[in-house]
Scaffold this motif. Structure first.
Motif, PDB file in Angstrom:
ATOM      1  N   ALA A  54       0.855  -1.185   0.000  1.00 42.25           N
ATOM      2  CA  ALA A  54       0.000   0.000   0.000  1.00 42.25           C
ATOM      3  C   ALA A  54       0.892   1.235   0.000  1.00 42.25           C
ATOM      4  O   ALA A  54       2.014   1.209   0.519  1.00 42.25           O
ATOM      5  CB  ALA A  54      -0.899   0.003   1.221  1.00 42.25           C
ATOM      6  N   ASN A  55       0.353   2.319  -0.545  1.00 36.52           N
ATOM      7  CA  ASN A  55       1.149   3.557  -0.514  1.00 36.52           C
ATOM      8  C   ASN A  55       1.169   4.097   0.917  1.00 36.52           C
ATOM      9  O   ASN A  55       0.446   3.623   1.800  1.00 36.52           O
ATOM     10  CB  ASN A  55       0.622   4.583  -1.523  1.00 36.52           C
ATOM     11  CG  ASN A  55      -0.775   5.075  -1.205  1.00 36.52           C
ATOM     12  OD1 ASN A  55      -1.143   5.208  -0.042  1.00 36.52           O
ATOM     13  ND2 ASN A  55      -1.548   5.351  -2.243  1.00 36.52           N
TER      14      ASN A  55
ATOM     15  N   ILE B  38      -2.289   5.269   2.576  1.00 36.94           N
ATOM     16  CA  ILE B  38      -3.162   4.156   2.978  1.00 36.94           C
ATOM     17  C   ILE B  38      -2.600   3.465   4.211  1.00 36.94           C
ATOM     18  O   ILE B  38      -3.329   3.166   5.161  1.00 36.94           O
ATOM     19  CB  ILE B  38      -3.341   3.161   1.813  1.00 36.94           C
ATOM     20  CG1 ILE B  38      -4.153   3.817   0.696  1.00 36.94           C
ATOM     21  CG2 ILE B  38      -4.016   1.880   2.282  1.00 36.94           C
ATOM     22  CD1 ILE B  38      -4.229   2.994  -0.573  1.00 36.94           C
ATOM     23  N   HIS B  39      -1.292   3.232   4.213  1.00 38.42           N
ATOM     24  CA  HIS B  39      -0.661   2.576   5.356  1.00 38.42           C
ATOM     25  C   HIS B  39      -0.867   3.401   6.621  1.00 38.42           C
ATOM     26  O   HIS B  39      -1.175   2.850   7.690  1.00 38.42           O
ATOM     27  CB  HIS B  39       0.826   2.355   5.095  1.00 38.42           C
ATOM     28  CG  HIS B  39       1.494   1.565   6.173  1.00 38.42           C
ATOM     29  ND1 HIS B  39       1.956   2.151   7.342  1.00 38.42           N
ATOM     30  CD2 HIS B  39       1.750   0.249   6.288  1.00 38.42           C
ATOM     31  CE1 HIS B  39       2.478   1.232   8.117  1.00 38.42           C
ATOM     32  NE2 HIS B  39       2.362   0.053   7.502  1.00 38.42           N
TER      33      HIS B  39
END
Length: 111
Positions: A17-18, A21-22
């Motif tokens: 995830a980018n 998002i993380h």
């Protein structure tokens, strides 16, 4: 490796995830008091249950349900053509027909 030892083994799930998002997931996990891994597993398991239930449930109207129950309660209708085809098949594979056999027991199934 045997099937029994592999059954109890944990499998690794990997997701990329980018950073944005993380960060959102990490914050939510912290607010819930769990690790990111546990948060992801809980969310994925809940979603898997929803998808499975939606895919395996039959939704119908009350009238359609009542019609289906009424049809199931009816005695089976005779299907002479199906009976004829089944009899012909049994003759070809040499299976005695229990309807026409006189006092003979049918052979045991599965042998």
């Amino acid at each position: 490796m045997t099937a029994a030892s592999e059954k109890g083994r944990e499998k690794r799930l990997v997701a990329r995830a980018n950073a944005e998002i993380h960060q959102k997931i990490a914050e939510a996990a912290e607010l819930q008091g769990s690790t990111v891994s546990q948060f992801l597993l809980d969310a994925a398991l809940e979603r898997a249950g929803e998808v499975t239930e939606r895919a395996t449930r039959i939704n119908t109207s009350r009238a359609a349900f009542e019609n289906m129950m009424e049809a199931l309660d009816q005695p089976p209708r005779p299907l002479p053509r199906l009976r004829q085809v089944a009899r012909r098949y049994k003759e070809e594979v040499h299976v005695p027909d229990p309807e026409t056999a006189t006092g003979q027991e049918p052979p045991p199934r599965g042998l």
